[in-house]
Design a protein around this motif. Structure first.
Motif, PDB file in Angstrom:
ATOM      1  N   VAL A 159      45.557  33.383  32.079  1.00 38.51           N
ATOM      2  CA  VAL A 159      46.909  33.356  31.503  1.00 38.51           C
ATOM      3  C   VAL A 159      47.113  32.076  30.703  1.00 38.51           C
ATOM      4  N   LEU A 160      46.647  30.946  31.227  1.00 38.66           N
ATOM      5  CA  LEU A 160      46.759  29.695  30.478  1.00 38.66           C
ATOM      6  C   LEU A 160      46.000  29.787  29.158  1.00 38.66           C
ATOM      7  N   GLY A 161      44.825  30.413  29.181  1.00 38.45           N
ATOM      8  CA  GLY A 161      44.078  30.597  27.939  1.00 38.45           C
ATOM      9  C   GLY A 161      44.819  31.469  26.950  1.00 38.45           C
ATOM     10  N   LEU A 162      45.471  32.527  27.441  1.00 35.84           N
ATOM     11  CA  LEU A 162      46.254  33.404  26.568  1.00 35.84           C
ATOM     12  C   LEU A 162      47.422  32.648  25.953  1.00 35.84           C
ATOM     13  N   ILE A 163      48.077  31.801  26.738  1.00 38.23           N
ATOM     14  CA  ILE A 163      49.182  30.997  26.211  1.00 38.23           C
ATOM     15  C   ILE A 163      48.691  30.057  25.117  1.00 38.23           C
ATOM     16  N   CYS A 164      47.537  29.443  25.335  1.00 39.57           N
ATOM     17  CA  CYS A 164      46.956  28.579  24.298  1.00 39.57           C
ATOM     18  C   CYS A 164      46.730  29.360  23.013  1.00 39.57           C
ATOM     19  N   ALA A 165      46.239  30.590  23.136  1.00 34.17           N
ATOM     20  CA  ALA A 165      46.000  31.412  21.950  1.00 34.17           C
ATOM     21  C   ALA A 165      47.298  31.734  21.229  1.00 34.17           C
ATOM     22  N   ALA A 166      48.364  32.026  21.981  1.00 36.61           N
ATOM     23  CA  ALA A 166      49.653  32.309  21.353  1.00 36.61           C
ATOM     24  C   ALA A 166      50.194  31.082  20.631  1.00 36.61           C
ATOM     25  N   LEU A 167      50.069  29.914  21.248  1.00 27.18           N
ATOM     26  CA  LEU A 167      50.562  28.684  20.617  1.00 27.18           C
ATOM     27  C   LEU A 167      49.718  28.304  19.409  1.00 27.18           C
ATOM     28  N   LEU A 168      48.453  28.691  19.403  1.00 28.40           N
ATOM     29  CA  LEU A 168      47.573  28.423  18.268  1.00 28.40           C
ATOM     30  C   LEU A 168      48.119  29.038  16.985  1.00 28.40           C
ATOM     31  N   LEU A 169      48.831  30.150  17.099  1.00 29.17           N
ATOM     32  CA  LEU A 169      49.341  30.844  15.917  1.00 29.17           C
ATOM     33  C   LEU A 169      50.620  30.224  15.372  1.00 29.17           C
ATOM     34  N   SER A 170      51.191  29.250  16.089  1.00 33.23           N
ATOM     35  CA  SER A 170      52.401  28.570  15.623  1.00 33.23           C
ATOM     36  C   SER A 170      52.041  27.436  14.676  1.00 33.23           C
ATOM     37  N   ARG A 171      52.946  27.120  13.765  1.00 34.11           N
ATOM     38  CA  ARG A 171      52.737  26.014  12.836  1.00 34.11           C
ATOM     39  C   ARG A 171      53.350  24.708  13.327  1.00 34.11           C
TER      40      ARG A 171
END
Length: 580
Positions: A159-171
């Motif tokens: 889940v932490l990895g998934l959150i990192c991936a979601a935040l990666l898409l933010s500017r």
């Protein structure tokens, strides 16, 4: 517009949709659990419960030693207290069983919010978002990961990895910093997260090369600071003088700091007018970080599992399927792993005309790259399949939203049904895995040896019977030990935790060797009991080591003279012996 003004297209984009899906899953899973029982699922879940109990009973927060394994020294554990925190908090308020039931279910909420963020940042349609919120039960590895009583650390780190991936898409630089903190918690829970964290750092670097966005330095700085702070909070001064290579080390933090400094210097390098020149400037980051890691980590750069005793490799680690690569898995599992990657590739191909030149092209590229990286990692390490399947959900949602309406629009019933099934087969690994299941027996993996399976007795072993047995030290196979500790007041010689290779090796040699060698092990540890479960797979494996070895003798009618069968506590496949 739906019935009485309800618009599902608006609803699926709201936080309330996440809560509704989460609540529905919780209710369904709790109803199922009420039927199957309220006990931890496997050895790691039992050991996690033991760790929480020890802390709540007064053991120091920064001490995660399991003192009932190989007493009095105990077993050194590489597990993090971070995973214990929500379990302990709910246990204090609602009790142990409710905490174990709710915590795995609650991890689904941040996972769904992260998936929603990914899908919104990709600009997916309402229909695709709706599919993305409800399709996770069709990803074979996910239902069990978010099931009551599954309290080991694999779900939190995914889940932490998934959150990192979601935040990666933010500017946002703030989002990059939060991603760094989440990555710090991830790698502190398990060093297995480090390869994907390195991929995420690389993708932040690609963002800079493509667009000039300066998000890499905030991510790395938060990773360095967060790993230090969380490491000291959970491990104390021992973080400065570690004894093992299987946890976050000062050398890792040094490499993070070096990478942060380099990332901060990269924009200052002149002549970065093009993406290619910015990419060349980014080479400063590995030029700083890799030597720092090499100089400070030394022998810990190697995989700790490669340093296992050959006995442990033969009779233990080689049969832990979640820790093995795809080519050592059953055919159905191998195909499931490959199909997860295929889903991401199919979604990229299906939407290529939509996103290659779109405003969100960077987000799309980053999403596909991190999803493919997770899928590739799962080929090397099966348990990474959890995060790979989480990251494949948006891709599966894209395929369903694109192809399912076309399938449902077919006029004839038979083609419509077949096309619908084909779409679900394409968009989820479940159908591929199920269709390949018959091949598992025809082409068995090393972990499914027919000679081992043939020796497994029918029935179950009820270790709760041992609660009335006078507490003592037990020689028992590695996998059964944590459950016995969780249900009784006994102690055990060893369980399946690799730092403690000496006791583990002794247990394996005792069961796989002749009775005389087992007697030597029993006497050296001062064991009071020997316990064997004939329906356990590990005992069956030990029996194949040699005819007449200790495991075979224990399940025969003629145990060695230095053991006495306790008929009061033995039942079915469970044999309980007292040491004379």
């Amino acid at each position: 517009m739906g019935y009485r003004g309800f618009d599902w297209r608006v609803f699926v984009r709201t936080p309330q949709a996440i809560l509704a899906v989460g609540l529905a899953w919780c209710v369904l899973r709790l109803l199922v659990q009420a039927v199957i029982g309220w006990e931890p699922v496997g050895p790691d879940d039992w050991t996690r419960l033991l760790q929480v109990r020890s802390w709540l009973d007064g053991q120091a927060f920064q001490d995660v030693t399991q003192y009932r394994m190989s007493p009095p020294e105990g077993f050194s554990m590489h597990w993090s207290r971070l995973v214990d925190l929500p379990i302990a908090a709910l246990a204090l308020v609602f009790g142990e069983t409710i905490a174990m039931a709710l915590v795995p279910l609650l991890w689904l909420l941040p996972a769904l919010f992260a998936l929603r963020a990914i899908m919104l940042r990709l600009g997916l349609s309402d229909l695709a978002i709706a599919f993305g919120l409800v399709i996770f039960p069709l990803m074979p590895l996910l239902p069990a990961s978010f099931a009551p009583m599954r309290i080991d650390h694999h779900t939190p780190q995914a889940v932490l990895g998934l959150i990192c991936a979601a935040l990666l898409l933010s500017r946002s630089q703030r989002a990059a910093a939060v991603a760094g903190v989440c990555a710090a918690a991830w790698v502190l829970i398990s060093l297995e997260g480090l390869p994907l964290i390195a991929v995420i750092a690389g993708l932040y670097g690609l963002r800079y090369a493509w667009t000039g966005e300066r998000l890499l330095a905030p991510f790395l700085a938060a990773l360095a600071f967060g790993s230090s702070a969380l490491g000291f909070a959970t491990r104390g001064p021992s973080m400065l003088a570690p004894l093992y290579c299987d946890e976050l080390l000062p050398g890792h933090v040094t490499a993070f700091v070096a990478a942060t400094v380099a990332a901060a210097l990269v924009p200052l390098i002149p002549g970065q007018a093009t993406p290619a020149k910015r990419f060349l400037a980014l080479l400063l980051v590995p030029a700083f970080a890799l030597p720092a890691a090499w100089l400070t980590l030394g022998p810990c750069l190697a995989n700790p599992m490669q340093q296992l005793d050959p006995v442990l490799q033969t009779y233990w680690h080689g049969y832990i399927t979640e820790g093995l690569p795809a080519w050592r898995q059953p055919v159905s599992v191998m195909l499931m792993t490959l199909w997860t990657i295929l889903i991401v590739l199919a979604a990229a191909w299906t939407t290529r005309d939509t996103w290659l030149g779109a405003e969100r092209a960077i987000q799309w590229r980053l999403y596909f790259l991190i999803a493919l990286a997770a899928g590739a990692y799962s080929l090397l390490l099966m348990r990474a399949g959890v995060i790979a399947q989480l990251l494949a959900i948006p891709a599966a949602a894209i395929l369903l939203a694109h192809y399912l309406p076309r399938a449902r629009a077919l006029a004839s019933a038979v083609p419509r049904i077949l096309a619908t099934l084909a779409v679900f087969g394409l968009a989820t690994p479940m159908a591929a895995s199920a269709l390949a299941k018959p091949l598992d027996s025809r082409f068995p993996a090393a972990t499914m040896r027919p000679d081992v399976l043939a020796l497994i007795e029918r029935g179950e072993c009820d270790y709760s019977r041992l609660v009335s047995l006078e507490p003592g030290l037990v020689l028992v196979p590695l996998d059964a030990g944590p459950e016995i500790l969780g249900l009784t007041n006994h102690t055990i010689i060893a369980a399946s935790y690799h730092r403690n290779q000496g006791p583990m090796r002794d247990v394996l040699l005792a069961f796989t060797g002749p009775p005389a060698e087992a007697q030597t092990v029993v006497q050296s540890y001062g064991a009071d009991y020997v316990i064997a479960c004939g329906s356990a797979a590990d005992i069956a494996l030990y029996r194949t080591a040699a005819d007449g070895n200790f495991a075979n003798v224990l399940l025969s009618d003629t145990p060695p003279e230095w053991l006495e069968l306790d008929e009061t506590f033995s039942a079915g496949s469970l044999r309980v012996y007292r040491v004379r």
